[in-house]
Design an enzyme around this catalytic site. Sequence first.
Site, short mmCIF file in Angstrom:
data_model
loop_
_atom_site.label_atom_id
_atom_site.label_comp_id
_atom_site.label_asym_id
_atom_site.label_seq_id
_atom_site.Cartn_x
_atom_site.Cartn_y
_atom_site.Cartn_z
N SER A 176 30.17 47.00 31.93
CA SER A 176 31.58 46.63 31.73
C SER A 176 32.10 47.23 30.44
O SER A 176 31.34 47.75 29.62
CB SER A 176 31.73 45.09 31.69
OG SER A 176 31.28 44.58 30.45
N SER B 43 33.58 45.57 27.90
CA SER B 43 33.86 44.56 26.88
C SER B 43 33.46 44.98 25.48
O SER B 43 33.91 44.38 24.50
CB SER B 43 33.14 43.25 27.24
OG SER B 43 31.74 43.40 27.14
N LYS C 129 26.87 41.77 22.77
CA LYS C 129 28.06 41.52 21.94
C LYS C 129 27.71 41.79 20.48
O LYS C 129 26.56 42.06 20.13
CB LYS C 129 28.54 40.07 22.08
CG LYS C 129 28.84 39.62 23.50
CD LYS C 129 30.07 40.26 24.09
CE LYS C 129 30.29 39.81 25.54
NZ LYS C 129 31.40 40.54 26.18
N SER D 189 37.12 40.66 26.81
CA SER D 189 35.74 40.27 26.57
C SER D 189 35.56 38.77 26.71
O SER D 189 36.33 37.99 26.16
CB SER D 189 35.30 40.70 25.16
OG SER D 189 34.02 40.19 24.86
#
Length: 248
Positions: free
Chosen positions: A49, A51, A112, A205
Site C-alpha cells: 500500500s 501509506s 510505520k 494511513s
Amino acid sequence: MTILQDTIRPQARSSEWKAIVVLILLVPVLWSPPFLFRFFLYQPFNIPSGSMQPTLIVGDYILAAKYAYGYDRYSFPFAPSWISGRIFAADPDYGDVVVFRNPKDTSVDYVKRVVGLPGDRIQMREGQLILNDKPVIRLPRTTTYGGAACGLEPGAKIKRWREVLPNRVSYETYDCIDNGYYDNTNVYTVPPGHLFVLGDNRDNSTDSRAISAMGFVPMDNLVGRATRIFWSIAPDGEPRMGRLGKVP
C-alpha cells in the site's frame, strides 16, 4: 486416580518421543544459513500500500532487521501465543521505520514510522505533528504531482513536507488534503512499553491515530526495523533499479 494417571502417561511419553524425533530431524534445517538469515537476522517484506509514501512505495521489497529490538513471539513463525516479553531487548528511537503486528489483529504485519516513545504526548494540529507540546520542525518542499498516492487523480498536486524529529532524524511526508480526518486530534499519551507510529502518507494511513483500528503499538509486537530496499518492481512489471539499496 491411579487409573487416570496410567491412561495419561503412555500418551505423554509418545508425544515426548515424537517431539524429540521432530527436533532431531529439524536440527540440520534450524542451523542452515537460509534459516539463520531468515529467522534470526533479516526478514523480507513487500509493500502493498501507499501509506508510507514517499519513503516506501507499492512494489518495494524491504529487509527488516529482526535483531534490532530483540526477539519475541512475533519474531518466529509458529511461536506459541503464551510466550511474552523480548530477549536481547532494545528500544526503537524517533524516526525508526518499524515492522510490527497490529495490536488489533496480530495476524497482519504493518510498517510505520516511530514518532512517539513511552510517556510522550502526541497531537496533530492542522496537519502538523506536535511532540510533547512542541511542534516538530516541518520544512516545506516543492508541491508534487502525487495525487495517485492519495487516492486522487494522478495529476493532482499535493504538499510535501520534510519533518525533523528531536534526534535530528528527517524524512519526507505527503499532505494530501488540508484539514484531513486526522489533521486535528486530541492529545495521545503513550503508555509504558508502547510506541506511537504514523505513516509518512499522513492522509492515507491507518496508524496510531486510529485508536479502534490500531492505537498504541506494544513493543512486544515488534518484528524488526526496516533497514534497506533490496528490490522494487513497478505495476507494469519493470524493476525500479534506482530504488535498490535505499534506506527508509
